[in-house]
Design a protein around this motif. Sequence first.
Motif, short mmCIF file in Angstrom:
data_model
loop_
_atom_site.label_atom_id
_atom_site.label_comp_id
_atom_site.label_asym_id
_atom_site.label_seq_id
_atom_site.Cartn_x
_atom_site.Cartn_y
_atom_site.Cartn_z
N SER A 210 69.83 28.98 -25.60
CA SER A 210 68.67 28.28 -25.03
C SER A 210 68.82 26.76 -25.11
N ASP A 213 67.81 24.08 -22.24
CA ASP A 213 66.91 24.78 -21.32
C ASP A 213 65.90 23.84 -20.65
N ASP A 214 65.43 22.86 -21.41
CA ASP A 214 64.36 22.03 -20.86
C ASP A 214 64.83 20.71 -20.28
N GLU A 291 67.65 35.90 -23.04
CA GLU A 291 67.79 34.51 -22.58
C GLU A 291 68.01 34.41 -21.07
N TYR A 292 68.99 35.15 -20.56
CA TYR A 292 69.33 35.01 -19.14
C TYR A 292 68.35 35.77 -18.25
N LYS A 295 65.38 33.72 -16.88
CA LYS A 295 65.89 32.60 -16.07
C LYS A 295 66.46 33.12 -14.75
N ASN A 296 67.14 34.26 -14.82
CA ASN A 296 67.71 34.84 -13.59
C ASN A 296 66.61 35.33 -12.64
N LYS A 298 63.67 34.04 -12.28
CA LYS A 298 63.14 32.85 -11.61
C LYS A 298 64.08 32.40 -10.49
N PHE A 299 65.36 32.45 -10.80
CA PHE A 299 66.36 32.04 -9.80
C PHE A 299 66.30 32.93 -8.56
N TRP A 312 71.79 24.29 -8.26
CA TRP A 312 71.42 25.27 -9.30
C TRP A 312 72.68 25.78 -10.00
N ARG A 316 73.63 25.71 -14.09
CA ARG A 316 73.97 26.90 -14.90
C ARG A 316 75.37 26.74 -15.50
#
Length: 694
Positions: A210, A213-214, A291-292, A295-296, A298-299, A312, A316
């Motif tokens: 992570s 991440d931000d 974790e992924y 995020k995936n 959202k992608f 993007w 990554r």
Amino acid sequence: MDRRKFMQQAGQGAFLFAVPSLLQSCGSKKRPNILYIMADDHGYQAISCYNGKLNQTPNIDRLAKDGVRFENSFCTNSICAPSRAVMLTGKFSHINGQIDNRVTFDGSQQTFPKLLRKAGYQTAIIGKWHLKSSPTGFDYWHILPGQGHYYNPEFIEMGERKKHTGYVTDLITDFSLDWLDNRDQKKPFCLLLHHKASHRNWMPDAKHLSMYDDVEIPMPETFFDDYATRSEAAKTQEMEIGKYMYLAYDLKVPPVQPPEKDSPREKTGRKYWQMIYGRLNKEQKKAWDAEYGPKNKKFRQAHLHGKELAKWKFQRYIKDYLRCIASLDENIGRVLDYLDEHGLAENTIVVYTSDQGFYLGEHGWFDKRFMYEESLRMPLIFRYPKEIKPVVDENDMVQNVDFAPTFLDYAGVKIPADMQGRSLRPVLAGRTPDDWRKAIYYHYFEYPAVHMVKRHYGVRTKRYKLIHYYYDIDAWELYDLQQDPHELNNIYDNPKYASVVKELKEELQKLREKYKDTDVTRFLPKKSVAVNHKAEGCKVTLKHAYAAKYSGGGANALTDGVQAPGNLTTFNDNPVWQGFEQVDLDAVIDLKKEMEINQVATGFLQEIGSWIFLPPVVEYSVSQDGTHFTSIGRVKNEVPMKNPRTLKRNFKLSVKNVRAGYLRVHAKNIGICPSWHPGAGGKAWLFADEVVVR
Ligand code: SGN
Ligand code: CA
């Protein structure tokens, strides 16, 4: 006792006495230990003391704070195995033979670890090796087979293969500290600590998933480069993040559609992904999914296209890359702490470098190979408090070919005259010789191959860079690094620079002569040849299928009238060899009509570094009806299995009075790689082409 014997013994005695006094005469000058730490594909842009704006590397910085950090450190051939061979031998690729990742390192040649060992050093290599043949010159070796894996990797320890649980960067460090703990304290040591990180496919340790991440990592200004002024070489590479990264394998976005819907690229990406994800244990998978997963999701919902998608992908990629570096830096910290805690820091030369640089989105790319700055430059830090004062060296041009002579120099071992590099010891001490090099030489060979970077060589001075691309192209590029540090503007044809071109060409020629690299033709791929023979165009039926990866151009490749050359360098433009993984080649050839046979011959390849072995025996049989076969003879292999060279042998059988409608060729595969081989226990390959009937 005769006179000669007496002299011999007396001589030995004298030698025995001479040794302690020699050591004494050195007094407090204890020979230094050498700890050479090398990462894989760690670009200087991702090191904070290199003014890197991407991340923090406190432990590498700590080394730099007390040592010399080079700004002008370059490799001679920007790719893994070649760089390692240059470092070991102190010779350029065309001399040590390791021109690319495909050939097998000739471990019988002179290397600096061998010379140090002979001089009483205890030597070890731990981590990535990648030279295909087994390590030589080391008291201890504990290496990853091939590229190795990030998670739960197999290692080979002195010939013994074993799978370990954990993360590769931690494991390599654990093994190194263990070795240091158990070494022979009476001898100085030389430890090559070679990390796998931060090589593709950039799998971070679970605890770093992570990180970043931000934040948004700044994109290089050349990310959307259009290569407008450059040669075809820059335009036809396959290194673009946007185009050539696999969503699954590289970027960890596994496909959600059913496999039938995969494009050929996605199919490969999915296969690779399944392989690497499949290595994680339950706990590791849980951490990764947690974790992924979100995020995936959202992608996927964002349905990105074009430039947005490329941006993007960059985020990554770079975040995973930097996460791998985080673990690298922490583990370097562990090793430096160990030296401090054991009172070893003062008398140990510590080096930090990478096998070459790497593109972190510059020109839109990942990977290396090109002579452009990001992959040509290597991070390089030397720390040796006893003799080296901390400084940033912005002037001296150094290369990895200098490492071997440097270590020998510090160890008090004579530098062999055939080494092509120069000891950095005076440079590190702040006394650069007046005749130190003003230009460096570079030569890249691996083409055609993955990433499709064309063959090129060139020269770089402090200000300029001249590159010549050759083989299936004849193109020159010139850059003025002062005016154009990002190398966007090829000025080779600009008349204002005509005299610069002339001077640089002269310099290039001088270097090529000095380093004995004037004949490029000897490393060009061999061509396959057309042959006319009686079985040409005949249908082949295989008992065991050939591997799809090495199809040799299809089912009837064995009789297509094209004979494979004595190497593997014919890449996807010209696949000729047919590969059989673990299984035998057992082929029946339908000769279409009954014919007289006088001779049959089948070509086989041996390249043990690629796990390809000659068959121990080939049996030929014939039949009238295609079902009942009678043997007409066997041909045994006469080449030793350990021969490290790439070689081709025709298994030829001459016969008399044989008439047949069908021919059967049965070549044994050795099955699994033998225990002495770096791939011990893995599946062995058989490569065949072509079955010639006369
Ligand atoms: C693999 C990588 C390439 C990389 C080479 C060489 N592809 O083939 O991206 O350029 O290694 O790297 S992968 O799909 O297998 O990850 S090197 O460090 O060994 O030179
Ligand atoms: Ca063929």
